[in-house]
Design a protein around this motif. Sequence first.
Motif, PDB file in Angstrom:
ATOM      1  N   PRO A 432      37.413   7.715  65.961  1.00 25.67           N
ATOM      2  CA  PRO A 432      35.983   8.225  65.327  1.00 25.67           C
ATOM      3  C   PRO A 432      34.907   8.381  66.361  1.00 25.67           C
ATOM      4  N   TYR A 433      33.987   8.966  65.833  1.00 28.86           N
ATOM      5  CA  TYR A 433      32.911   9.369  66.713  1.00 28.86           C
ATOM      6  C   TYR A 433      31.936   8.282  66.822  1.00 28.86           C
ATOM      7  N   LEU A 434      31.189   7.862  67.522  1.00 29.78           N
ATOM      8  CA  LEU A 434      30.211   6.722  67.651  1.00 29.78           C
ATOM      9  C   LEU A 434      28.774   7.422  67.103  1.00 29.78           C
ATOM     10  N   GLY A 435      28.491   6.781  66.110  1.00 34.56           N
ATOM     11  CA  GLY A 435      27.229   7.558  65.591  1.00 34.56           C
ATOM     12  C   GLY A 435      27.641   8.350  64.434  1.00 34.56           C
ATOM     13  N   PRO A 436      26.642   9.360  63.783  1.00 32.41           N
ATOM     14  CA  PRO A 436      26.663  10.066  62.590  1.00 32.41           C
ATOM     15  C   PRO A 436      26.989  11.428  63.157  1.00 32.41           C
ATOM     16  N   SER A 437      26.813  11.937  64.308  1.00 32.36           N
ATOM     17  CA  SER A 437      27.012  13.328  64.559  1.00 32.36           C
ATOM     18  C   SER A 437      28.526  13.541  64.901  1.00 32.36           C
ATOM     19  N   THR A 438      29.049  14.866  64.638  1.00 33.04           N
ATOM     20  CA  THR A 438      30.317  15.069  65.052  1.00 33.04           C
ATOM     21  C   THR A 438      30.245  16.520  65.679  1.00 33.04           C
ATOM     22  N   LEU A 439      31.319  16.834  66.596  1.00 38.23           N
ATOM     23  CA  LEU A 439      31.552  18.099  67.075  1.00 38.23           C
ATOM     24  C   LEU A 439      32.126  18.922  66.358  1.00 38.23           C
ATOM     25  N   ARG A 440      31.629  20.118  65.956  1.00 40.07           N
ATOM     26  CA  ARG A 440      31.913  21.357  65.187  1.00 40.07           C
ATOM     27  C   ARG A 440      32.756  22.676  65.909  1.00 40.07           C
ATOM     28  N   ASP A 441      32.500  22.419  67.090  1.00 41.46           N
ATOM     29  CA  ASP A 441      33.159  23.631  67.864  1.00 41.46           C
ATOM     30  C   ASP A 441      34.132  22.769  68.879  1.00 41.46           C
ATOM     31  N   ARG A 442      35.151  23.809  69.299  1.00 47.40           N
ATOM     32  CA  ARG A 442      36.067  23.212  70.239  1.00 47.40           C
ATOM     33  C   ARG A 442      35.250  22.558  71.645  1.00 47.40           C
ATOM     34  N   PRO A 443      35.728  21.627  72.103  1.00 42.27           N
ATOM     35  CA  PRO A 443      34.929  20.908  72.954  1.00 42.27           C
ATOM     36  C   PRO A 443      35.323  21.717  74.385  1.00 42.27           C
ATOM     37  N   GLN A 444      34.120  22.012  75.227  1.00 39.96           N
ATOM     38  CA  GLN A 444      34.166  22.565  76.481  1.00 39.96           C
ATOM     39  C   GLN A 444      34.290  21.766  77.666  1.00 39.96           C
ATOM     40  N   ASP A 445      33.475  20.511  77.571  1.00 34.54           N
ATOM     41  CA  ASP A 445      33.574  19.567  78.688  1.00 34.54           C
ATOM     42  C   ASP A 445      34.147  18.152  78.201  1.00 34.54           C
ATOM     43  N   ILE A 446      35.334  17.726  78.724  1.00 34.81           N
ATOM     44  CA  ILE A 446      35.570  16.452  78.381  1.00 34.81           C
ATOM     45  C   ILE A 446      35.805  15.411  79.269  1.00 34.81           C
ATOM     46  N   ILE A 447      35.444  14.352  78.992  1.00 36.86           N
ATOM     47  CA  ILE A 447      35.485  13.119  79.857  1.00 36.86           C
ATOM     48  C   ILE A 447      36.340  12.179  79.300  1.00 36.86           C
ATOM     49  N   VAL A 448      37.566  11.962  79.740  1.00 41.29           N
ATOM     50  CA  VAL A 448      38.298  10.829  79.267  1.00 41.29           C
ATOM     51  C   VAL A 448      38.537   9.520  80.157  1.00 41.29           C
ATOM     52  N   PHE A 449      38.342   8.579  79.506  1.00 46.89           N
ATOM     53  CA  PHE A 449      38.378   7.327  80.232  1.00 46.89           C
ATOM     54  C   PHE A 449      39.336   6.446  79.483  1.00 46.89           C
ATOM     55  N   VAL A 450      40.202   5.729  80.358  1.00 43.86           N
ATOM     56  CA  VAL A 450      41.199   4.716  79.907  1.00 43.86           C
ATOM     57  C   VAL A 450      41.088   3.406  80.321  1.00 43.86           C
ATOM     58  N   THR A 468      45.556  26.150  82.337  1.00 46.14           N
ATOM     59  CA  THR A 468      46.016  26.912  81.408  1.00 46.14           C
ATOM     60  C   THR A 468      45.200  26.932  80.181  1.00 46.14           C
ATOM     61  N   THR A 469      44.107  26.360  80.083  1.00 49.69           N
ATOM     62  CA  THR A 469      43.199  26.245  78.996  1.00 49.69           C
ATOM     63  C   THR A 469      41.838  26.989  79.206  1.00 49.69           C
ATOM     64  N   PRO A 470      41.586  28.123  79.308  1.00 44.18           N
ATOM     65  CA  PRO A 470      40.281  28.585  79.758  1.00 44.18           C
ATOM     66  C   PRO A 470      39.226  27.971  79.048  1.00 44.18           C
ATOM     67  N   GLY A 471      38.130  27.816  79.553  1.00 44.49           N
ATOM     68  CA  GLY A 471      36.715  27.571  78.937  1.00 44.49           C
ATOM     69  C   GLY A 471      36.790  26.029  78.610  1.00 44.49           C
ATOM     70  N   VAL A 472      37.826  25.465  78.886  1.00 44.92           N
ATOM     71  CA  VAL A 472      38.119  23.848  78.857  1.00 44.92           C
ATOM     72  C   VAL A 472      38.173  23.028  80.011  1.00 44.92           C
ATOM     73  N   ARG A 473      37.071  22.249  80.313  1.00 42.23           N
ATOM     74  CA  ARG A 473      37.000  21.525  81.770  1.00 42.23           C
ATOM     75  C   ARG A 473      37.112  19.767  81.196  1.00 42.23           C
ATOM     76  N   THR A 474      38.198  19.413  81.806  1.00 41.17           N
ATOM     77  CA  THR A 474      38.652  18.016  81.525  1.00 41.17           C
ATOM     78  C   THR A 474      38.638  17.148  82.750  1.00 41.17           C
ATOM     79  N   VAL A 475      37.985  15.768  82.809  1.00 33.23           N
ATOM     80  CA  VAL A 475      37.977  14.898  83.944  1.00 33.23           C
ATOM     81  C   VAL A 475      38.499  13.618  83.309  1.00 33.23           C
TER      82      VAL A 475
END
Length: 514
Positions: A432-450, A468-475
């Motif tokens: 789930p999202y934290l808070g009421p807002s959600t992302l409607r578009d494909r994410p472009q900048d993603i930070i994943v923390f484990v 291999t995924t143009p337009g998406v940057r993940t850290v």
Amino acid sequence: MNVVFAVKQYVSKMIEDSGPGMKVLLMDKETTGTVSMVYTQSEILQKEVYLFERIDSPNREIMKHLKAICFLRPTKENVDYLIQELRRPKYSIYFIYFSNVISKSDVKSLAEADEQEVVAEVQEFYGDYIAVNPHLFSLNILGCCQGRNWDPAQLSRTTQGLTALLLSLKKCPMIRYQLSSEAAKRLAECVKQVITKEYELFEFRQTEVPPLLLILDRCDDAITPLLNQWTYQAMVHELLGINNNRIDLSKVPGISKDLREVVLSAENDEFYANNMYLNFAEIGSNIKNLMEDFQKKKPKEQQKLESIADMKNVKRLLQNPKVTEFDAARLVMLYALRYERHSSSSLPGLMTDLRNRGVSEKHRKLVSAIVEYGGKRVRGSDLFSPKDAVAITKQFLKGLKGIENVYTQHQPFLHETLDQLIRGKLKENMYPYLGPSTLRDRPQDIIVFVIGGVTYEEALTVYSLNRTTPGVRTVLGGTTVHNTNSFLEEVLSSGLHSLSKESSQVTARSASRR
């Protein structure tokens, strides 16, 4: 998004802002690691930094001809050290940089201590994490949780490190978290609280699609850190251990003095940079000479993977004297995670086999510990979905000889999670999202923390997706970067298992949950 570049920029600006002249770099234990990951000593020497000192070093000399660049975490201990330093300054002028947000009361205390007016400036430069690769960061925290809940001190440190990462990349993200993990929800809330409190710091230029922070828990995939990883960087970490780009070889018999500690950095080692993401088969010719001596000593069963055709062979492998005690226990751990609730599970029998071959109680207890840590009852996602099970069965029946590349058969669960996230298919009832807002578009900048740490195999997944995924940057980041040994330390430190009980009793109890 490049975390190595972000931290390197901070260090460069500190040195530039201090102006020309001879300088000393004054750091603490953690910022020493942060700086060493992005700059070599020879590189910094070229910028007129001739001395490197720790703020807690008791016998530093007075050197009034040097300017002091202080890069410190904003801890009470460091502030106290600085107050003592400013009351009796050893250097001509001080440029003070904190790696995270410093309280106004601490700044006031420093100002009061600066009676000789040697402080030129005090700033916040948010390099409060370890930049491992351009797309990978770590906080070097081993053992972050007690049971299923955070150790309070580690929650605070993780919140600071993660918010510093966001500030250094200039991202104010929407936050999603793994619902099955109370620790993930708690960290998400803490990060959100800091963003709300320090809202002025997070006022970055708005992008069309907001960045996304996804917080996961290691217990959702306990398989990946238990498997041998076959890329060059991951193999070095598995076999030798990498700590802040350094490998300790001091215990190797007959090692020369200059090789007791080896630095591996993609920024300064061309061979390492070109080969770090290649798998063992691909770099065979490249590292033949480097690995020749090692291969002579390597157990033969690891060189002949084609002999492992089926999970039925676990029992036979346990009886093989060439399989080490640790690897025998690791095989049973993997079996336990896969078949803990299966109606025909032979886990109790395998535990008996471990005992009969003389595997120590310490290693046998790891089997029950790993099931408690990352078993089916705990996982929020179906790590072994029916579809995956069919694919796995077919793969084992086929045997490894027909596989195009035996080194890349396994894909971390993170690959599927990110793939679904990028395609807009990641279920909100599970993440789930934290808070009421959600992302409607494909994410472009993603930070994943484990929480509980990441692996170099997962870092490779992110590296490959970025390519291999143009337009998406993940850290990708985690509390630490694991090899098998450090992961099992993490499992034991969580205290989820009872050390006083025989592992066979726990195993029998696990097997009865059907």
